[in-house]
Design a protein around this motif. Sequence first.
Motif, PDB file in Angstrom:
ATOM      1  N   ILE A 222      12.250  11.146  14.921  1.00 49.66           N
ATOM      2  CA  ILE A 222      13.401  10.402  14.372  1.00 49.66           C
ATOM      3  C   ILE A 222      12.965   9.004  13.915  1.00 49.66           C
ATOM      4  N   TYR A 223      12.162   8.327  14.776  1.00 50.47           N
ATOM      5  CA  TYR A 223      11.704   6.982  14.399  1.00 50.47           C
ATOM      6  C   TYR A 223      10.786   7.038  13.165  1.00 50.47           C
ATOM      7  N   TRP A 224      10.004   8.131  13.059  1.00 61.89           N
ATOM      8  CA  TRP A 224       9.128   8.299  11.893  1.00 61.89           C
ATOM      9  C   TRP A 224       9.964   8.381  10.614  1.00 61.89           C
ATOM     10  N   ILE A 225      11.072   9.158  10.676  1.00 59.19           N
ATOM     11  CA  ILE A 225      11.928   9.317   9.481  1.00 59.19           C
ATOM     12  C   ILE A 225      12.506   7.966   9.062  1.00 59.19           C
ATOM     13  N   ILE A 226      13.000   7.203  10.051  1.00 55.36           N
ATOM     14  CA  ILE A 226      13.562   5.876   9.719  1.00 55.36           C
ATOM     15  C   ILE A 226      12.448   4.966   9.174  1.00 55.36           C
ATOM     16  N   ALA A 227      11.287   5.025   9.825  1.00 53.57           N
ATOM     17  CA  ALA A 227      10.165   4.177   9.386  1.00 53.57           C
ATOM     18  C   ALA A 227       9.749   4.529   7.958  1.00 53.57           C
ATOM     19  N   LEU A 228       9.788   5.832   7.622  1.00 57.32           N
ATOM     20  CA  LEU A 228       9.364   6.258   6.278  1.00 57.32           C
ATOM     21  C   LEU A 228      10.221   5.621   5.190  1.00 57.32           C
ATOM     22  N   ILE A 229      11.509   5.449   5.476  1.00 56.33           N
ATOM     23  CA  ILE A 229      12.393   4.793   4.494  1.00 56.33           C
ATOM     24  C   ILE A 229      11.875   3.382   4.211  1.00 56.33           C
ATOM     25  N   PHE A 230      11.519   2.663   5.296  1.00 58.18           N
ATOM     26  CA  PHE A 230      11.016   1.290   5.118  1.00 58.18           C
ATOM     27  C   PHE A 230       9.623   1.283   4.470  1.00 58.18           C
ATOM     28  N   ILE A 231       8.818   2.318   4.772  1.00 64.08           N
ATOM     29  CA  ILE A 231       7.480   2.382   4.160  1.00 64.08           C
ATOM     30  C   ILE A 231       7.617   2.579   2.645  1.00 64.08           C
ATOM     31  N   ILE A 232       8.566   3.441   2.230  1.00 67.92           N
ATOM     32  CA  ILE A 232       8.794   3.660   0.794  1.00 67.92           C
ATOM     33  C   ILE A 232       9.243   2.346   0.134  1.00 67.92           C
ATOM     34  N   LEU A 233      10.147   1.631   0.813  1.00 65.21           N
ATOM     35  CA  LEU A 233      10.612   0.341   0.270  1.00 65.21           C
ATOM     36  C   LEU A 233       9.465  -0.671   0.214  1.00 65.21           C
ATOM     37  N   ALA A 234       8.575  -0.606   1.221  1.00 69.17           N
ATOM     38  CA  ALA A 234       7.422  -1.524   1.234  1.00 69.17           C
ATOM     39  C   ALA A 234       6.468  -1.195   0.085  1.00 69.17           C
ATOM     40  N   LEU A 235       6.300   0.095  -0.210  1.00 65.90           N
ATOM     41  CA  LEU A 235       5.434   0.478  -1.339  1.00 65.90           C
ATOM     42  C   LEU A 235       6.062   0.030  -2.660  1.00 65.90           C
ATOM     43  N   LYS A 236       7.398   0.101  -2.733  1.00 62.83           N
ATOM     44  CA  LYS A 236       8.093  -0.396  -3.936  1.00 62.83           C
ATOM     45  C   LYS A 236       7.872  -1.905  -4.076  1.00 62.83           C
ATOM     46  N   TRP A 237       7.937  -2.611  -2.920  1.00 59.95           N
ATOM     47  CA  TRP A 237       7.666  -4.052  -2.938  1.00 59.95           C
ATOM     48  C   TRP A 237       6.258  -4.299  -3.477  1.00 59.95           C
ATOM     49  N   ALA A 238       5.290  -3.505  -2.983  1.00 62.24           N
ATOM     50  CA  ALA A 238       3.897  -3.681  -3.408  1.00 62.24           C
ATOM     51  C   ALA A 238       3.775  -3.487  -4.915  1.00 62.24           C
ATOM     52  N   ARG A 239       4.452  -2.461  -5.437  1.00 68.67           N
ATOM     53  CA  ARG A 239       4.354  -2.168  -6.869  1.00 68.67           C
ATOM     54  C   ARG A 239       4.990  -3.284  -7.707  1.00 68.67           C
ATOM     55  N   ASN A 240       6.102  -3.827  -7.218  1.00 65.16           N
ATOM     56  CA  ASN A 240       6.823  -4.844  -7.994  1.00 65.16           C
ATOM     57  C   ASN A 240       6.265  -6.249  -7.814  1.00 65.16           C
TER      58      ASN A 240
END
Lengths: 213, 110
Positions: A15-33
């Motif tokens: 469950i924590y992995w699923i929640i963390a993955l949402i933030f990881i995707i947002l962090a990768l978007k931050w990296a790209r932008n």
Amino acid sequence: MHIPDPFMPIWQGGIYWIIALIFIILALKWARNELTEDKIPMVAVLSAGIFAIQAFNLPVGFGTSGHLVGGALVAILLGSPYAAVFVLTLVLIIQGIIFGDGGLTTMGANILTMGVIGGFIGYSSYQGLHRATKSVYLSAAIAAWLACFIAALACAVMMWLAGTFPLVPGLAAMGLYHAIIGIVEGAITAGAIYLLLQARPEFSEMVTGASST
Amino acid sequence: MKNQQFIIIGLVFAILIGIVAVVVASGDPDGLESSALVVQGQKMLFGDTPEDAEIHEEEEGRFSYESPFPDYTLGGEGGTAGEAAVIALGTIIALILALAIGKMALAKKS
């Protein structure tokens, strides 16, 4: 604060992995932008430095040691809590897979406490404190202390939900030890920001003015 | 300071922190481990950690994994120099991985 695999049932780690993955995707978007040629070296040096300093356990009394978490440091220097998620995720993956520091099923939980909570608490409290005090180093030190302390309390709640710690004694022990460890975190965060701004003064604009997430 | 110079100085500084860590780091349990010992009745909240204190870990329904360099060591071999080398290795991996992902993100943007 690295939760090992035996401290948590696999399904809760999932469950924590699923929640963390949402933030990881947002962090990768931050990296790209947000990442530019000049920010990449800072991200890389912070990743290397946080990996090294997390291996450095300092004595904090009561038969306990502690090390820097670093989420607040990254978020303040790079002007975004997602920067902390990005760097801490990378460091925690290396620590967990190669060095067995923190579990694999619990890695999502560790990313949430140290990267997400550490980053967001560190960043938002720094912004508020800096507006009120105008002092970069005092604000950074207090924000880093808060980030460490609140991340530890969140970890204690996770341990309670996992059936590993009873709630109140767990909160008391994690709160006490990390309130002390947080003082080290605060001092090192302020010192590291000073040194890094000496080397890269162009980041002072990010630290003193910008509030983009 | 130029980017390349900053990266090299930053990496050397990080590796030095890692080497110092191996030599002088505290052997006491960290905050989470200490808390586990407290709630398991093996350590007093304000007291030192007894030498024979050991965390009881639940095994049933829990994942188990053996990493290549457990606890930043060569698995009982190599001594202090081995530990320093292992931490230096991790530090270099962290730097290279961050640079690689950063460059990939930059390439995607353009």
